[in-house]
Design a protein around this motif. Sequence first.
Motif, PDB file in Angstrom:
ATOM      1  N   MET A  21      -4.839   0.491   3.303  1.00 37.64           N
ATOM      2  CA  MET A  21      -6.142   1.028   2.914  1.00 37.64           C
ATOM      3  C   MET A  21      -5.928   2.591   3.271  1.00 37.64           C
ATOM      4  N   GLN A  22      -5.610   3.682   3.685  1.00 32.89           N
ATOM      5  CA  GLN A  22      -4.433   4.605   3.587  1.00 32.89           C
ATOM      6  C   GLN A  22      -4.090   5.117   2.186  1.00 32.89           C
ATOM      7  N   GLN A  23      -3.536   4.749   1.607  1.00 33.71           N
ATOM      8  CA  GLN A  23      -2.764   4.881   1.084  1.00 33.71           C
ATOM      9  C   GLN A  23      -3.477   4.223  -0.711  1.00 33.71           C
ATOM     10  N   HIS A  24      -4.115   2.708  -0.444  1.00 35.72           N
ATOM     11  CA  HIS A  24      -5.004   2.269  -2.032  1.00 35.72           C
ATOM     12  C   HIS A  24      -6.204   1.975  -1.472  1.00 35.72           C
ATOM     13  N   PRO A  25      -7.149   2.529  -1.142  1.00 31.81           N
ATOM     14  CA  PRO A  25      -8.320   2.239  -0.741  1.00 31.81           C
ATOM     15  C   PRO A  25      -9.095   1.535  -1.787  1.00 31.81           C
ATOM     16  N   ASP A  26      -8.732   1.378  -2.878  1.00 31.97           N
ATOM     17  CA  ASP A  26      -9.621   0.556  -4.174  1.00 31.97           C
ATOM     18  C   ASP A  26      -9.022  -0.420  -4.247  1.00 31.97           C
ATOM     19  N   LEU A  27      -7.749  -0.827  -3.651  1.00 31.33           N
ATOM     20  CA  LEU A  27      -6.807  -1.924  -3.930  1.00 31.33           C
ATOM     21  C   LEU A  27      -7.339  -2.412  -2.355  1.00 31.33           C
ATOM     22  N   TYR A  28      -7.264  -2.253  -1.205  1.00 35.83           N
ATOM     23  CA  TYR A  28      -7.620  -2.578  -0.086  1.00 35.83           C
ATOM     24  C   TYR A  28      -9.279  -3.034  -0.307  1.00 35.83           C
ATOM     25  N   GLU A  29     -10.376  -2.025  -0.709  1.00 34.03           N
ATOM     26  CA  GLU A  29     -11.576  -2.729  -1.316  1.00 34.03           C
ATOM     27  C   GLU A  29     -11.863  -4.238  -1.947  1.00 34.03           C
ATOM     28  N   GLU A  30     -10.692  -4.079  -2.701  1.00 31.24           N
ATOM     29  CA  GLU A  30     -10.782  -5.573  -3.434  1.00 31.24           C
ATOM     30  C   GLU A  30      -9.970  -6.395  -2.652  1.00 31.24           C
ATOM     31  N   LEU A  31      -9.078  -6.586  -1.746  1.00 25.17           N
ATOM     32  CA  LEU A  31      -8.421  -7.492  -1.117  1.00 25.17           C
ATOM     33  C   LEU A  31     -10.118  -7.874  -0.017  1.00 25.17           C
ATOM     34  N   VAL A  32     -10.677  -7.009   0.627  1.00 24.32           N
ATOM     35  CA  VAL A  32     -11.343  -7.872   1.430  1.00 24.32           C
ATOM     36  C   VAL A  32     -12.525  -8.508   1.167  1.00 24.32           C
ATOM     37  N   HIS A  33     -13.020  -7.509  -0.331  1.00 25.90           N
ATOM     38  CA  HIS A  33     -13.819  -8.447  -1.536  1.00 25.90           C
ATOM     39  C   HIS A  33     -13.077 -10.419  -1.392  1.00 25.90           C
ATOM     40  N   VAL A  34     -11.967 -10.191  -1.668  1.00 26.94           N
ATOM     41  CA  VAL A  34     -11.543 -11.528  -2.528  1.00 26.94           C
ATOM     42  C   VAL A  34     -11.677 -12.462  -1.143  1.00 26.94           C
ATOM     43  N   THR A  35     -10.851 -11.420  -0.195  1.00 26.57           N
ATOM     44  CA  THR A  35     -10.790 -12.513   1.156  1.00 26.57           C
ATOM     45  C   THR A  35     -12.197 -12.804   1.750  1.00 26.57           C
ATOM     46  N   SER A  36     -13.356 -12.099   1.604  1.00 31.09           N
ATOM     47  CA  SER A  36     -14.713 -12.584   1.781  1.00 31.09           C
ATOM     48  C   SER A  36     -14.988 -13.214   1.574  1.00 31.09           C
ATOM     49  N   LEU A  37     -14.962 -13.297   0.137  1.00 31.70           N
ATOM     50  CA  LEU A  37     -15.370 -14.150  -1.085  1.00 31.70           C
ATOM     51  C   LEU A  37     -14.301 -15.899  -0.277  1.00 31.70           C
ATOM     52  N   THR A  38     -13.053 -15.681  -0.489  1.00 29.21           N
ATOM     53  CA  THR A  38     -12.808 -16.847   0.282  1.00 29.21           C
ATOM     54  C   THR A  38     -13.601 -17.698   1.761  1.00 29.21           C
ATOM     55  N   ARG A  39     -13.835 -16.450   2.398  1.00 32.53           N
ATOM     56  CA  ARG A  39     -14.614 -17.249   3.402  1.00 32.53           C
ATOM     57  C   ARG A  39     -15.958 -17.784   3.091  1.00 32.53           C
ATOM     58  N   GLN A  40     -16.832 -16.927   2.086  1.00 31.26           N
ATOM     59  CA  GLN A  40     -17.971 -17.555   2.192  1.00 31.26           C
ATOM     60  C   GLN A  40     -18.080 -18.911   1.176  1.00 31.26           C
ATOM     61  N   LEU A  41     -16.949 -18.881   0.175  1.00 27.54           N
ATOM     62  CA  LEU A  41     -16.436 -20.396  -0.647  1.00 27.54           C
ATOM     63  C   LEU A  41     -16.271 -21.501  -0.207  1.00 27.54           C
ATOM     64  N   HIS A  42     -15.826 -21.177   1.398  1.00 27.70           N
ATOM     65  CA  HIS A  42     -15.376 -22.284   2.657  1.00 27.70           C
ATOM     66  C   HIS A  42     -14.310 -22.632   1.388  1.00 27.70           C
ATOM     67  N   ILE A  43     -13.457 -21.876   0.910  1.00 26.21           N
ATOM     68  CA  ILE A  43     -12.176 -21.840   0.514  1.00 26.21           C
ATOM     69  C   ILE A  43     -10.725 -21.593   1.871  1.00 26.21           C
ATOM     70  N   ASN A  71     -13.335 -21.001 -11.036  1.00 27.44           N
ATOM     71  CA  ASN A  71     -12.881 -20.270 -11.972  1.00 27.44           C
ATOM     72  C   ASN A  71     -13.652 -18.847 -12.033  1.00 27.44           C
ATOM     73  N   LEU A  72     -14.832 -19.330 -11.554  1.00 25.00           N
ATOM     74  CA  LEU A  72     -15.247 -17.455 -10.996  1.00 25.00           C
ATOM     75  C   LEU A  72     -14.027 -16.920  -9.738  1.00 25.00           C
ATOM     76  N   TYR A  73     -13.940 -18.405  -8.858  1.00 23.61           N
ATOM     77  CA  TYR A  73     -12.949 -17.356  -7.654  1.00 23.61           C
ATOM     78  C   TYR A  73     -11.573 -16.789  -8.352  1.00 23.61           C
ATOM     79  N   ASN A  74     -11.086 -17.861  -9.169  1.00 24.58           N
ATOM     80  CA  ASN A  74     -10.101 -17.954  -9.562  1.00 24.58           C
ATOM     81  C   ASN A  74     -10.076 -16.353 -10.692  1.00 24.58           C
ATOM     82  N   ASP A  75     -10.997 -15.428 -11.516  1.00 20.19           N
ATOM     83  CA  ASP A  75     -11.366 -14.904 -12.179  1.00 20.19           C
ATOM     84  C   ASP A  75     -11.130 -13.592 -10.934  1.00 20.19           C
ATOM     85  N   GLU A  76     -11.260 -13.506  -9.810  1.00 23.07           N
ATOM     86  CA  GLU A  76     -11.903 -12.374  -8.676  1.00 23.07           C
ATOM     87  C   GLU A  76     -10.319 -12.203  -7.998  1.00 23.07           C
ATOM     88  N   VAL A  77     -10.201 -12.791  -7.861  1.00 26.41           N
ATOM     89  CA  VAL A  77      -8.157 -12.868  -7.552  1.00 26.41           C
ATOM     90  C   VAL A  77      -7.512 -11.851  -8.168  1.00 26.41           C
TER      91      VAL A  77
END
Length: 121
Positions: A21-43, A71-77
């Motif tokens: 999170m400290q070294q690559h905040p943009d990468l970390y935010e994208e990781l949180v986004h994809v992980t949250s999407l995973t949970r919300q889609l019940h994947i 397909n949308l999920y895989n695009d985000e990943v």
Amino acid sequence: MIALSSLEELYSIKTKLNELMQQHPDLYEELVHVTSLTRQLHIKYRYLGCILIEEDPDIYANPHLRASVINLYNDEVQKLKNHSHFEEIRKLFFLSKEMEHENLCKLILGQRPETLKGYSG
């Protein structure tokens, strides 16, 4: 077989997440986004983990999701995987393979290590 994580392992991964999170905040935010999407889609978190470490995720697929949603999920990943520092994420998921990707994903989403071990505090 379910692997149980020690509190020490969980703290170690949490420290690595904080460093990311400290070294690559943009990468970390994208990781949180994809992980949250995973949970919300019940994947299953293991499905995400398999994609990120390039293992076959099909046995963890949610059969109730439409192909268009997957397909949308895989695009985000893929956006996450296209990041120039993605290798840092891949290493985290590969290292956490033994402790189960579910715990790593829960840490990413803000859960404390103690709660994953059943401790309160």
